[in-house]
Design an enzyme around this catalytic site. Structure first.
Site, PDB file in Angstrom:
ATOM      1  N   GLN A 201      37.079 -85.195  28.316  1.00  0.00           N
ATOM      2  CA  GLN A 201      36.924 -86.224  27.041  1.00  0.00           C
ATOM      3  C   GLN A 201      36.616 -87.632  27.600  1.00  0.00           C
ATOM      4  OE1 GLN A 201      36.380 -85.225  23.991  1.00  0.00           O
ATOM      5  NE2 GLN A 201      37.104 -83.049  24.024  1.00  0.00           N
TER       6      GLN A 201
ATOM      7  N   SER B 232      32.595 -82.232  31.589  1.00  0.00           N
ATOM      8  CA  SER B 232      31.703 -81.471  31.167  1.00  0.00           C
ATOM      9  C   SER B 232      30.306 -82.210  30.810  1.00  0.00           C
ATOM     10  CB  SER B 232      32.088 -80.858  29.895  1.00  0.00           C
ATOM     11  OG  SER B 232      31.530 -79.744  29.419  1.00  0.00           O
TER      12      SER B 232
ATOM     13  N   HIS C   1      27.717 -82.174  28.720  1.00  0.00           N
ATOM     14  CA  HIS C   1      27.325 -82.537  27.380  1.00  0.00           C
ATOM     15  C   HIS C   1      28.415 -83.620  26.728  1.00  0.00           C
ATOM     16  CE1 HIS C   1      30.654 -79.448  26.085  1.00  0.00           C
ATOM     17  NE2 HIS C   1      30.380 -80.210  25.036  1.00  0.00           N
TER      18      HIS C   1
ATOM     19  N   THR D  79      22.351 -69.344  42.751  1.00  0.00           N
ATOM     20  CA  THR D  79      21.277 -70.266  42.839  1.00  0.00           C
ATOM     21  C   THR D  79      21.912 -71.505  41.851  1.00  0.00           C
ATOM     22  OG1 THR D  79      19.608 -68.811  43.124  1.00  0.00           O
ATOM     23  CG2 THR D  79      19.060 -70.925  42.596  1.00  0.00           C
TER      24      THR D  79
ATOM     25  N   CYS E 255      37.527 -73.954  22.546  1.00  0.00           N
ATOM     26  CA  CYS E 255      37.974 -72.590  22.955  1.00  0.00           C
ATOM     27  C   CYS E 255      39.212 -71.907  22.296  1.00  0.00           C
ATOM     28  CB  CYS E 255      38.681 -72.948  24.517  1.00  0.00           C
ATOM     29  SG  CYS E 255      39.917 -74.198  24.572  1.00  0.00           S
TER      30      CYS E 255
END
Length: 216
Positions: free
Chosen positions: A7, A27, A29, A65, A153
């Site tokens: 955050q 994260s 996004h 990959t 979550c």
């Protein structure tokens, strides 16, 4: 020690050398990067068990990959977020402070979670004793306001947050929490709109809870 900084990248300095952390997660996004990509920093020498085996990618810590486009997008977004974090924080505080002050002024029994100043500038988290999060979220959604009562979550459950109860929040409050976040794309008019409808939303939820009704 692992540091969950998911955050914080928009508003806080995440210089791992200055922080002295062993592991740190981000994260993408959350700071304008591509969804599905993230960062795990590991201090050299930190014990770590491979997450996926079978290939030598990522120094044999995670086979498969690499998502090159996601990696590049994450790096660019993180660089920009860190460079602009003071401006981002200033804008968010200009929006979140009126929201916090308005909640405290207009909603009886509203209680701000955390310190009033030493907090992420975009995060507003309140508890409303006697109200129920699910009922408030349903009503706010109908009014065009995006809010949450917990982390993504745990969004599939209506149970009070185990984190909040572990911190000592009574169940009567933990069952009636709301989290709203703001950003540079939001406006003062939107803040005013939230403040104009929230007292009624909380009052309605409390009335339903007293009568044994809810959105469940």
């Amino acid at each position: 020690v692992h540091t969950d900084a998911v955050q914080g990248a928009n508003a806080l300095d995440v210089d791992v050398k200055r922080l002295g952390v062993d592991l740190l997660s981000l994260s993408a996004h959350k700071f304008g990067g591509p969804k599905g990509a993230g960062v795990l920093y590991m201090r050299r020498g930190t014990p770590f068990l491979e997450q996926l085996s079978g290939g030598g990618q990522e120094r044999q810590r995670r086979a498969g990959t690499e998502n090159v486009a996601g990696i590049v997008g994450t790096a660019v977004a993180l660089t920009e977020a860190q460079a602009n974090r003071e401006h981002y924080s200033m804008i968010c505080r200009q929006l979140s402070r009126p929201l916090i002050e308005g909640f405290l002024r207009s909603v009886p029994g509203a209680k701000l979670s955390g310190h009033p100043e030493q907090r992420l500038p975009n995060n507003v988290h309140f508890s409303f004793e006697g109200a129920e999060s699910d009922a408030m979220l349903a009503r706010l959604d109908a009014l065009g306001i995006a809010a949450s009562a917990g982390s993504a979550c745990t969004s599939a459950t209506w149970e009070p947050s185990h984190v909040l109860t572990a911190m000592g929040m009574p169940l009567t409050r933990a069952a009636g929490v709301l989290r709203l976040t703001c950003g540079p794309e939001n406006t003062a008019e939107q803040i005013d709109y939230v403040l104009s409808v929230l007292p009624g939303v909380v009052s309605e939820s409390r009335a339903k809870a007293r009568s044994g009704l809810s959105a469940k």
